[in-house]
Design a protein around this motif. Structure first.
Motif, short mmCIF file in Angstrom:
data_model
loop_
_atom_site.label_atom_id
_atom_site.label_comp_id
_atom_site.label_asym_id
_atom_site.label_seq_id
_atom_site.Cartn_x
_atom_site.Cartn_y
_atom_site.Cartn_z
N UNK A 151 8.01 55.99 32.75
CA UNK A 151 7.36 55.32 31.49
C UNK A 151 5.73 55.34 31.54
N UNK A 152 5.14 55.23 32.68
CA UNK A 152 4.11 55.33 32.61
C UNK A 152 3.08 56.58 32.10
N UNK A 187 11.75 50.59 22.57
CA UNK A 187 10.57 51.53 22.71
C UNK A 187 9.57 51.23 23.63
N UNK A 188 9.24 50.09 24.05
CA UNK A 188 8.34 50.08 25.11
C UNK A 188 9.16 49.51 26.48
N UNK A 230 1.83 50.74 22.12
CA UNK A 230 1.77 50.33 20.60
C UNK A 230 2.83 51.10 19.94
N UNK A 231 3.91 50.45 19.73
CA UNK A 231 5.18 50.78 19.16
C UNK A 231 4.84 51.19 17.62
N UNK A 287 5.03 57.14 25.19
CA UNK A 287 5.31 55.70 24.68
C UNK A 287 4.05 54.94 24.93
N UNK A 288 3.37 55.05 26.05
CA UNK A 288 2.26 54.30 26.64
C UNK A 288 0.94 55.15 26.66
#
Length: 331
Positions: free
Chosen positions: A68-69, A209-210, A87-88, A73-74
């Motif tokens: 994820x990092x 999403x996050x 920030x979705x 998405x980030x």
């Protein structure tokens, strides 16, 4: 057990009375003198709480992505200290992503370009190597900030965005039909062709999403941005950077609260009846969903949307809504 739950429920009117008394005491007090902002570590609320109907189940991601990092998405914001920002879509993400790029690389687009072609930043990021790779040891960065929005407002915004992207109009696909189709899709027996070619991540919850629940994160509500924006920028030493960015004519967000703003002038905002006054970037994607929410929702639609967005309601502490206009609260 029943006695314990009753006591919990009695705390609601008692708390409201205490708040009213405090507001009367501070009636002539300056708003910003009384605001104590804490960007708290995310804590999962219990979906078994007596305040939430048992038929609703909050979705919690129990299979976290190890990447994820480094996902798209980030964004790694190279501030001091550095942090990850999620920030979705449909949370004012475009304005912030332009600012993150300015912080990270110094690259800046003119405000006229951004407002006319808001997707420039997404195309640009997609063509270049992720900015999360260079100078920081990612394993040592534990902070993530998730920007959230009232789920009922955001879902309506998603519908309006979907109409534009799908080339539809409200006559051919009313909001009620969109809600029913997405609810069926979420339940696993919907018509996938209905959403073919559109961006589902603009509709799915911010929690999904996050990947909320996979790691600690701080949560900030966009409806309350006037209260936290200055402290947020100061925490990450971004105040000077934001000032420079705005001097060029660019805008992310500007609070209309001033040093002399009094509590008595903002009772509607304090109780959640209205969003805090502000000025923000309005691109060609801007549709004022918050100002139209009571036009589109009915009690039946609100109940269905509550089930769709329940994980965001629980995770981010937004109030449930029954679809009746006078009962709506922004936060």
């Amino acid at each position: 057990m029943q006695r314990l739950e009753t006591k919990k429920l009695l705390l609601v009117p008692l708390s409201a009375t205490i708040i009213m008394l405090l507001m009367y005491y501070y009636y002539e007090t300056k708003v910003l003198d009384q605001v104590i902002i804490k960007i708290n570590t995310y804590e999962k609320l219990s979906s078994s709480s007596p305040f939430y109907p048992s038929e609703f189940k909050a979705e919690v991601n129990t299979n976290p992505s190890p990447d994820i990092k480094l996902s798209n998405k980030v964004t790694l914001v190279k501030s001091n200290p550095p942090f990850f920002a999620c920030n979705a879509p449909k949370t004012g993400c475009t304005a912030w992503k332009y600012f993150w790029e300015y912080v990270n690389t110094g690259k800046r687009w003119n405000s006229s370009e951004i407002e006319k072609y808001p997707g420039l930043i997404h195309d640009y990021i997609g063509r270049k190597a992720p900015s999360a790779q260079p100078s920081h040891n990612l394993d040592q960065i534990s902070e993530m900030v998730v920007f959230v929005r009232n789920p009922y407002v955001r879902f309506l915004s998603s519908y309006q965005d979907w109409l534009d992207r799908a080339g539809k109009n409200e006559t051919s696909v009313p909001f009620s039909v969109f809600v029913d189709e997405y609810f069926k899709l979420k339940e696993g027996h919907g018509n996938k062709d209905f959403f073919r070619g559109t961006l589902l991540d603009h509709i799915e919850s911010i929690s999904k999403f996050c990947e909320v629940g996979t790691q600690n994160a701080s949560v900030v509500r966009v409806e309350e941005e006037a209260l936290w924006i200055n402290q947020f920028l100061a925490k990450y030493n971004l105040t000077e950077k934001m000032d420079q960015y705005m001097k060029h004519g660019n805008l992310v967000y500007s609070s209309s609260l001033r040093e002399g703003s009094l509590v008595k002038d903002f009772t509607s905002q304090i109780f959640g009846f209205a969003a805090w006054p502000s000025e923000m970037m309005k691109s060609s994607h801007y549709r004022d969903s918050a100002g139209k929410i009571t036009k589109y929702y009915t009690p039946d639609i609100a109940r269905k949307v509550t089930k769709i967005v329940f994980d965001d309601l629980v995770n981010f502490g937004y109030p449930l809504w029954n679809g009746i206009a006078e009962n709506f609260r922004f936060s």
